[in-house]
Design an enzyme around this catalytic site. Structure first.
Site, PDB file in Angstrom:
ATOM      1  CG  HIS A   1      -2.161  -0.816   1.022  1.00  0.00           C
ATOM      2  ND1 HIS A   1      -2.175  -2.171   1.249  1.00  0.00           N
ATOM      3  CD2 HIS A   1      -3.407  -0.487   0.606  1.00  0.00           C
ATOM      4  CE1 HIS A   1      -3.384  -2.644   0.982  1.00  0.00           C
ATOM      5  NE2 HIS A   1      -4.149  -1.650   0.586  1.00  0.00           N
TER       6      HIS A   1
ATOM      7  CE  LYS B   1      -3.925  -0.617   4.794  1.00  0.00           C
ATOM      8  NZ  LYS B   1      -5.224  -0.112   5.189  1.00  0.00           N
TER       9      LYS B   1
END
Ligand code: NAD
Length: 263
Positions: free
Chosen positions: A146, A150
């Site tokens: 990601h 995040k």
């Protein structure tokens, strides 16, 4: 419902909300009639804008799409059930108790709801493909990758993938996965997190990434890799629009896109 479905977006100023507003506005069979957010959403003239749910009533919305945060979504969904507005929900963080409560509310309502923790059709297919492969391979590890903003790890999707792989193996009567051979972890965490069933889950965080998942199955002399990449938030829009179009025909609460895709 009328020929053109009247859609409201809750969380319309957010990253997902803005994308949903664009996708709905561009769809010929959908009409973006209301945009609700605590901040002013950037929507075209003619869309009723507000900070509370009465905005939906004023705009005559038939379907509300919620991409807010869990606390707000709970209240928004209760309102939709009580006021006969169909709901399509992408907001994450709803717990099993919330889903049980929603199932009751929408069973008693004239309106229906679709709640999907992942609207990217490719990601839904990835899990289904993993369920197919799981009983036939001897080992498996999940890698999720990601963007660098995040804050939680691993992703909810990666954890659910591991749970579904385990459930598929158990349903097929497969033996438990072999124990991890590592006896010396030179760097703490090098073998990733341990999900149920001993499935290792690895999290990568890098600038430039969006949302990616790779599942690697192994067996003697071979491996099988299933990978999905979301390059931007448009990847979620076909799934959101599918749910908006389908929700009126699915009584009560539907969880996940699988039933809408027939898989
Ligand atoms: P974001 O913070 O950019 O947007 C959320 C918006 O909701 C904000 O503009 C905020 O002002 C608004 N909001 C908060 N409370 C509200 C309320 N009571 N009424 C109206 N608006 C309210 O977040 P995001 O990146 O757009 O993500 C939103 C949610 O969607 C998160 O839960 C995220 O995990 C989830 N998400 C789900 C999927 C999926 O496929 N299901 C994909 C991406 C993100």
């Amino acid at each position: 419902m009328s020929l053109v479905t009247r859609v409201a977006v809750l969380g319309a100023a957010g990253r997902m909300g803005q994308e949903v507003c664009r996708a709905v506005a561009e769809a010929g069979d959908l009409d973006l009639v209301a945009a609700v957010d605590l901040r002013p959403p950037p929507v075209p003239d003619g869309v009723v804008v507000g900070t509370d749910l009465d905005t939906l009533r004023r705009a005559g919305a038939e379907v509300a799409v919620d991409f807010t945060e869990a606390g707000a979504a709970r209240a928004n969904l209760a309102w939709c059930a009580d006021h006969g507005v169909h709901a399509v929900v992408g907001t994450t963080g709803l717990r099993p108790a919330d889903l049980a409560d929603l199932a009751e509310r929408f069973a008693a309502s004239a309106a229906n709801a679709v709640v999907a923790p992942n609207f990217a059709i490719g990601a839904v297919l990835l899990v289904r493909l993993c369920e197919l492969a799981a009983p036939h391979m001897d080992g498996v590890e999940v890698i999720e990758l990601h963007h660098d903003r995040k804050v939680d790890a691993p992703s909810g999707t990666a954890l659910r993938t591991a749970e579904r792989i385990l459930a598929a193996r158990e349903a097929a009567g497969s033996p438990p996965l072999p124990p991890d051979p590592t006896t010396q972890e030179v760097l703490a965490g090098a073998r990733g997190g341990e999900a149920p069933g001993g499935i290792r889950v690895h999290s990568v965080r890098l600038p430039g990434l969006v949302a990616h998942e790779e599942v690697v199955f192994g067996a003697p002399g071979q491996s099988l890799t299933v990978r999905h990449d979301s390059y931007d938030r448009r990847s979620f829009m076909p799934g959101v629009l599918l749910a908006v179009r389908a929700v009126a025909g699915r009584p009560g609460l539907t969880v996940g896109l699988e039933p809408l895709l027939g898989i």
